[in-house]
Enzyme design. Structure first.
Site, PDB file in Angstrom:
ATOM      1  N   GLU A   7      -1.196 -21.202  -5.730  1.00 34.56           N
ATOM      2  CA  GLU A   7      -1.705 -22.350  -6.473  1.00 34.56           C
ATOM      3  C   GLU A   7      -3.205 -22.548  -6.255  1.00 34.56           C
ATOM      4  O   GLU A   7      -3.936 -22.902  -7.156  1.00 34.56           O
ATOM      5  CB  GLU A   7      -0.941 -23.612  -6.041  1.00 34.56           C
ATOM      6  CG  GLU A   7      -1.411 -24.864  -6.747  1.00 34.56           C
ATOM      7  CD  GLU A   7      -0.260 -25.807  -7.061  1.00 34.56           C
ATOM      8  OE1 GLU A   7       0.900 -25.363  -7.085  1.00 34.56           O
ATOM      9  OE2 GLU A   7      -0.536 -26.996  -7.304  1.00 34.56           O
ATOM     10  N   ASP A 101       2.939 -24.090  -5.546  1.00 37.64           N
ATOM     11  CA  ASP A 101       3.735 -25.158  -4.937  1.00 37.64           C
ATOM     12  C   ASP A 101       5.050 -25.293  -5.696  1.00 37.64           C
ATOM     13  O   ASP A 101       5.083 -25.199  -6.918  1.00 37.64           O
ATOM     14  CB  ASP A 101       3.001 -26.504  -5.002  1.00 37.64           C
ATOM     15  CG  ASP A 101       1.794 -26.522  -4.079  1.00 37.64           C
ATOM     16  OD1 ASP A 101       1.689 -25.605  -3.233  1.00 37.64           O
ATOM     17  OD2 ASP A 101       0.955 -27.426  -4.227  1.00 37.64           O
ATOM     18  N   TYR A 308       5.559 -29.773   2.574  1.00 29.65           N
ATOM     19  CA  TYR A 308       5.094 -30.223   1.268  1.00 29.65           C
ATOM     20  C   TYR A 308       5.252 -31.738   1.122  1.00 29.65           C
ATOM     21  O   TYR A 308       6.356 -32.275   1.275  1.00 29.65           O
ATOM     22  CB  TYR A 308       5.895 -29.501   0.185  1.00 29.65           C
ATOM     23  CG  TYR A 308       5.324 -29.729  -1.187  1.00 29.65           C
ATOM     24  CD1 TYR A 308       4.040 -29.284  -1.492  1.00 29.65           C
ATOM     25  CD2 TYR A 308       6.047 -30.396  -2.167  1.00 29.65           C
ATOM     26  CE1 TYR A 308       3.501 -29.508  -2.730  1.00 29.65           C
ATOM     27  CE2 TYR A 308       5.513 -30.609  -3.415  1.00 29.65           C
ATOM     28  CZ  TYR A 308       4.237 -30.170  -3.695  1.00 29.65           C
ATOM     29  OH  TYR A 308       3.699 -30.397  -4.916  1.00 29.65           O
TER      30      TYR A 308
END
Ligand SMILES: [Zn+2]
Ligand SMILES: [Zn+2]
Length: 677
Positions: A7, A101, A308
């Site tokens: 990402e 992600d 995350y």
């Protein structure tokens, strides 16, 4: 070659070193990592965005296509070199592995690169919650085909937001233009509208609130030598006469303790953070805005220090190997004591109710952080302590309620204290509980009244939302998503619809809502936003299709916009008036201390500016101001001379406050500072 797409650049490095012996290759200002038969190459967030297919700023418009972001806006020019960096692999790639992600946005980023640059190639998707070596390796081995439902939901959201954003912004801006007075761009997005309406409703409740007076009776008394405070049992006495009667009855009398009740309560450990609870806690403890917190958490995730953060889960599943994480955290001295203790036990975390199919609750990875900024340090410590607390023993607290009798009237005091800290010892720096030292009071003790007084109070209007409390409210109403709420709230600030930490809707915000309520109610309809969120969930569950959701949205918007266009002039007038008032208000910097008029920022024909008095020509009061940057009022006056103080914002420099009067003694310091810069 197998091409792994990350990402962001920082993640590319983590992924590359986890998957093999990587060599960093720089090329045309961008870089990638090379291994035997593999390359890891970074995106920089979205490399593709939606672009209108035909030119023109008309509305309604629904013809869009995906294009490289640097073709859509000049401000995305920086992404071109990353785009070309990936494009260079077009002829050598056999297989694409998407390692962005794991959420809808990440899936859209990866899928767009795949379908526009490497169609027909094989593709797999890595799914991970931390950027640690072990998890990355495993997720690479486990990578399967792309999650089409997640991707479709993400693509749909982009389309919906574009439909709303572009069309509403054009409709509003055209309406203002139609008045022929001011020119201004006014925008509102799909979720911004309902969010603003929600805040505006609270603003109206506050404005309409009529306070009701009530009375309290406060008592100061002594037992032995110690002095205590108590309150009459009814905390709101609505009738002043009744309050006076109680005072009269008690006047000059002493009393006794009629009851002492002690109770023990167990306080369970907290559950681990999901994004909303982290944002709320960081706001309450550190004053960080939700946007700041998610950005800080994202940076900790990029460095593999935490999992995350955009998760709604409050669960810590067993697969995480929680024991191993705690064993790693031992290496940080300040957590060692707690970790040692926890590892002796069963290590069963207290979990919350909320779930997230993609990620567990926010937790540390155990990696030792290097060089954290002070804000990162705070958020990291908060997350670690919260995580460890979940495994702690319950805390034991004791509360004490004391009742007093004065001439047959009951007064009360109460307090609580901690008996056994349990998990509270770990979370201590962040606890917000009061500890009361219990007095030695027994039933039937004599009470020596020192003071008895009646206090007049008023009921308070509903309080404004803070940046912490608003998130929970929006979440419970399903307005926006965990990943977008903080940004949308920030946009409302940036556009001048709301202001202050304790959120206040501005004149412009209120008028915008008013205009929408009359002429385009669907734009601010909470129910409608919610139903779209449900439809996108439906896509994720495979129950709905992108086309049907989009065509429905198109139908609704077309009808709304048609209605809106008929009333363009009226909407324009409302907004124009609000904009003028806002500008006038921004220009007003304070009260003139010569005549009581208003000091305003005034622009000359030569485009220079100064501060002058609204009482001109009767009042000549005027002050020079810096010519560059923005000047804003502070609503404060100088302590030395009483002249208004203003903020000066200059590009690339730290904003400062100054007294408007150049001859003020505070200016001497300021001049010194200015020279240093
Ligand atoms: Zn004046
Ligand atoms: Zn001054």
């Amino acid at each position: 070659v197998i091409l792994v797409i990350s990402e962001k650049p920082s993640a590319a490095e983590k992924i590359a070193y986890a998957l093999g012996e990587a060599k960093r290759i720089e090329k045309n200002g961008a870089y990638y990592f090379e291994m035997d038969d593999m390359a890891v190459v970074p995106a920089v967030g979205h490399l593709f965005g939606l672009k209108q297919s035909v030119k023109g700023s008309f509305y309604p418009v629904f013809d869009v296509r995906w294009a490289p972001t640097f073709e859509i806006s000049k401000k995305n020019e920086y992404s071109r070199k990353y785009f070309e960096n990936i494009q260079n692999f077009q002829n050598s790639v056999d297989e694409v592995v998407i390692a962005t992600d794991y959420d809808t946005e990440g899936s859209v980023i990866g899928y767009n690169i795949y379908r526009f640059l490497f169609p027909e190639k094989k593709v797999r998707r890595m799914k991970f919650s931390t950027l640690t070596r072990d998890e990355l390796k495993k997720s690479y081995e486990d990578a399967k085909g792309p999650d089409m439902r997640l991707i479709e939901a993400g693509l749909t959201r982009h389309n919906l937001d574009w439909y709303y954003g572009i069309n509403l912004s054009r409709a509003l801006t055209t309406a203002i233009k139609s008045t022929g007075k001011v020119f201004s761009i006014v925008s509102v997005g799909r979720v911004q509208g309902p969010m603003l309406k929600f805040l505006a409703d609270r603003e109206r409740e506050i404005a309409a609130f009529e306070p009701v007076p009530f009375w309290q009776i406060a008592l100061k008394f002594k037992i032995g030598k110690e002095l205590f405070d108590a309150l009459y049992k009814d905390k709101q006495i609505w009738d002043e006469k009744a309050a006076n009667r109680i005072l009269d009855d008690c006047k000059g009398k002493d009393g006794f303790i009629s009851d002492v009740i002690k109770t023990n309560v167990e306080k369970k450990p907290p559950c681990p953070f999901d994004l909303t609870s982290l944002q709320t806690e960081a706001y309450n403890l550190f004053g960080y805005s939700p946007k700041q917190t998610v950005d800080i958490a994202q940076s900790l995730y990029s460095d593999a220090y935490i999992s995350y953060p955009r998760t709604s889960s409050q669960k810590l599943p067993k697969q995480l190997d929680l024991r191993a994480i705690v064993e790693k955290l031992i290496r940080q001295v300040k957590y060692k004591k707690f970790c040692d203790e926890l590892l002796k036990g069963k290590m069963l975390p207290n979990e919350g109710k909320k779930k997230d199919p993609a990620h567990p609750a926010i937790h540390p990875t155990g990696e030792i952080p290097k060089e954290l900024s002070s804000t990162q340090k705070k958020v990291y410590d908060l997350i670690v302590r919260r995580f460890l607390s979940c495994f702690g023993d319950p805390a034991k607290r004791e509360s004490m309620r004391v009742r007093l009798d004065i001439a047959g009237h009951e007064f009360r005091i109460s307090g609580s204290r901690t008996l056994e800290k349990g998990w509270m010892e770990i979370y201590e720096p962040y606890l917000r509980i009061k500890e009361v030292i219990f007095p030695e009071i027994k039933k039937d003790d004599k009470v020596n009244v020192k003071k008895l007084e009646k206090i007049g109070k008023e009921t308070q209007p509903p309080s404004r939302y803070s940046q912490g409390s608003i998130l929970k409210e929006l979440e419970s109403r399903d307005i926006g998503t965990k990943a977008t709420r903080a940004q949308i709230l920030q946009t409302l600030y940036d556009r001048g619809y709301i202001r202050e930490k304790s959120i206040e809707v501005t004149k412009l915000g209120m008028e915008l809502v008013k205009a929408m309520e009359i002429y385009a109610p669907q734009v601010i309809d909470e129910e409608l936003t919610r139903s779209f969120e449900k439809e996108m969930d439906g896509i994720m569950n495979g129950k709905k299709k992108q086309e049907s959701v989009l065509s429905e949205a198109k139908k609704i918007l077309e009808k709304t916009l048609e209605e809106f266009r008929k009333n363009e002039k009226e909407v324009g007038e409302i907004l124009d008036k609000a904009l003028m008032e806002t500008r006038e208000n921004e220009r007003t910097l304070g009260v003139c201390n010569k005549c009581g008029g208003e000091l305003k920022l005034i622009f000359t024909k030569r485009k220079t500016r100064f501060v002058g008095c609204s009482g001109y020509p009767k009042c000549n009061n005027a002050y020079p101001v810096p010519q560059g940057g923005m000047i804003k009022k502070t609503e404060k006056n100088c302590e030395k001379c009483g002249t208004p103080i203003v903020y000066v914002f200059r590009k690339g420099k730290r904003p400062f406050r100054m007294c408007l009067d150049p001859n003020c003694e505070t200016k001497a310091d300021w001049n010194k500072k200015a020279k240093k810069e």
